[in-house]
Write a protein that holds these residues in place. Sequence first.
Motif, mmCIF file in Angstrom:
data_model
loop_
_atom_site.group_PDB
_atom_site.id
_atom_site.type_symbol
_atom_site.label_atom_id
_atom_site.label_comp_id
_atom_site.label_asym_id
_atom_site.label_seq_id
_atom_site.Cartn_x
_atom_site.Cartn_y
_atom_site.Cartn_z
ATOM 1 N N ARG A 1 -15.324 19.885 64.439
ATOM 2 C CA ARG A 1 -16.426 19.386 65.270
ATOM 3 C C ARG A 1 -16.936 17.929 64.627
ATOM 4 N NH1 ARG A 1 -20.424 23.501 67.847
ATOM 5 N NH2 ARG A 1 -21.272 21.507 68.789
ATOM 6 N N TYR A 2 -17.797 17.079 65.222
ATOM 7 C CA TYR A 2 -18.240 15.819 64.541
ATOM 8 C C TYR A 2 -19.239 16.344 63.216
ATOM 9 C CZ TYR A 2 -21.261 12.031 63.676
ATOM 10 O OH TYR A 2 -21.912 11.074 63.109
ATOM 11 N N SER A 3 -19.998 17.247 63.771
ATOM 12 C CA SER A 3 -20.961 17.470 62.842
ATOM 13 C C SER A 3 -20.323 18.369 61.493
ATOM 14 C CB SER A 3 -21.996 18.863 63.326
ATOM 15 O OG SER A 3 -21.288 19.871 63.842
ATOM 16 N N ASP A 4 -19.212 18.874 61.699
ATOM 17 C CA ASP A 4 -18.329 19.309 60.502
ATOM 18 C C ASP A 4 -18.097 18.327 59.639
ATOM 19 O OD1 ASP A 4 -18.612 21.882 61.733
ATOM 20 O OD2 ASP A 4 -16.511 21.624 62.535
ATOM 21 N N VAL A 5 -17.483 17.142 60.164
ATOM 22 C CA VAL A 5 -16.779 16.027 59.661
ATOM 23 C C VAL A 5 -18.270 15.288 58.817
ATOM 24 C CG1 VAL A 5 -15.556 14.042 59.508
ATOM 25 C CG2 VAL A 5 -14.867 15.902 60.989
ATOM 26 N N LEU A 6 -19.121 15.166 59.820
ATOM 27 C CA LEU A 6 -20.399 14.534 59.029
ATOM 28 C C LEU A 6 -20.988 15.216 57.685
ATOM 29 C CD1 LEU A 6 -22.502 12.506 59.278
ATOM 30 C CD2 LEU A 6 -23.785 13.901 61.109
ATOM 31 N N THR A 7 -21.192 16.634 57.824
ATOM 32 C CA THR A 7 -21.495 17.220 56.776
ATOM 33 C C THR A 7 -20.773 17.181 55.529
ATOM 34 O OG1 THR A 7 -22.578 18.789 58.265
ATOM 35 C CG2 THR A 7 -21.989 19.558 56.029
ATOM 36 N N PHE A 8 -19.353 17.143 55.738
ATOM 37 C CA PHE A 8 -18.188 16.757 54.865
ATOM 38 C C PHE A 8 -18.584 15.552 54.006
ATOM 39 C CE2 PHE A 8 -14.218 14.987 53.589
ATOM 40 C CZ PHE A 8 -13.748 15.886 52.633
ATOM 41 N N HIS A 9 -18.613 14.537 55.042
ATOM 42 C CA HIS A 9 -18.928 13.132 54.476
ATOM 43 C C HIS A 9 -20.093 13.151 53.478
ATOM 44 C CE1 HIS A 9 -19.302 8.863 54.181
ATOM 45 N NE2 HIS A 9 -20.402 8.908 55.080
ATOM 46 N N LYS A 10 -21.171 13.482 54.029
ATOM 47 C CA LYS A 10 -22.406 13.625 53.338
ATOM 48 C C LYS A 10 -22.058 14.423 51.895
ATOM 49 C CE LYS A 10 -25.648 13.429 57.154
ATOM 50 N NZ LYS A 10 -26.760 13.990 57.716
ATOM 51 N N ASP A 11 -21.569 15.520 51.937
ATOM 52 C CA ASP A 11 -21.333 16.399 50.719
ATOM 53 C C ASP A 11 -20.313 15.650 49.841
ATOM 54 O OD1 ASP A 11 -22.698 18.342 51.752
ATOM 55 O OD2 ASP A 11 -20.759 19.627 52.130
ATOM 56 N N VAL A 12 -19.442 14.823 50.176
ATOM 57 C CA VAL A 12 -18.538 14.064 49.322
ATOM 58 C C VAL A 12 -19.548 12.944 48.768
ATOM 59 C CG1 VAL A 12 -16.575 12.486 49.318
ATOM 60 C CG2 VAL A 12 -16.241 14.446 50.385
ATOM 61 N N LEU A 13 -20.427 12.251 49.365
ATOM 62 C CA LEU A 13 -21.083 11.269 48.842
ATOM 63 C C LEU A 13 -22.074 11.679 47.975
ATOM 64 C CD1 LEU A 13 -22.144 9.180 52.082
ATOM 65 C CD2 LEU A 13 -20.642 8.490 50.183
ATOM 66 N N THR A 14 -22.313 13.171 47.704
ATOM 67 C CA THR A 14 -23.341 13.591 47.033
ATOM 68 C C THR A 14 -22.470 13.856 45.823
ATOM 69 O OG1 THR A 14 -24.962 14.257 48.843
ATOM 70 C CG2 THR A 14 -25.179 15.214 46.707
ATOM 71 N N GLY A 15 -21.586 14.452 45.918
ATOM 72 C CA GLY A 15 -20.598 15.125 45.064
ATOM 73 C C GLY A 15 -19.675 14.323 44.261
ATOM 74 N N ALA A 16 -19.266 13.253 44.694
ATOM 75 C CA ALA A 16 -18.182 12.182 44.377
ATOM 76 C C ALA A 16 -18.614 10.818 44.753
ATOM 77 C CB ALA A 16 -16.832 12.715 44.454
ATOM 78 N N PRO A 17 -19.552 10.387 44.766
ATOM 79 C CA PRO A 17 -19.767 9.004 45.083
ATOM 80 C C PRO A 17 -18.905 8.114 44.858
ATOM 81 C CG PRO A 17 -21.673 9.202 43.633
ATOM 82 C CD PRO A 17 -20.826 10.705 43.731
#
Length: 154
Positions: A42-58
Amino acid sequence: MATITRVRVPKYVDVYVDGTPVTLYPIEVMVESGAVRRVSKRYSDVLTFHKDVLTGAPHPALEAFNFPHKSIFHTTAEFTKERRRSGFEEYFELLLRLGPAYAPFIATFLKDDDDDLDSSFDELGGGDGRSVAGSSAGARTATTLPPGGGGGGG
């Protein structure tokens, strides 16, 4: 773990899940051997993933990427769902281009998971187009929305 060589988001599908309309984005994950696995998010899954990547590996390229934004209005509009679909495909292409440091993030997020809303792409109408015949996943039931029936922004 096989190396992911390409990620495609060929379409979106509108379904009911437990009586609630949602939009799913079936994702094709291709690996170096040529094998393809398919998951739906779902959109919300991909959005959460994107935020996690930005935090974990900017990375500057990720921070500059025009990620499909959450829409307050028009979440069920075809143009919103298509903008998200194409944006997701561009996003995964970018992650793959950024190199092997991002491979574990992608592989974990796009793993074939029995707990996914629906990990069976074929049941969601694996070909082109966005219509589906209906499917079920675990205790959740997903059925096709009527044409123009909308779908949750998810």
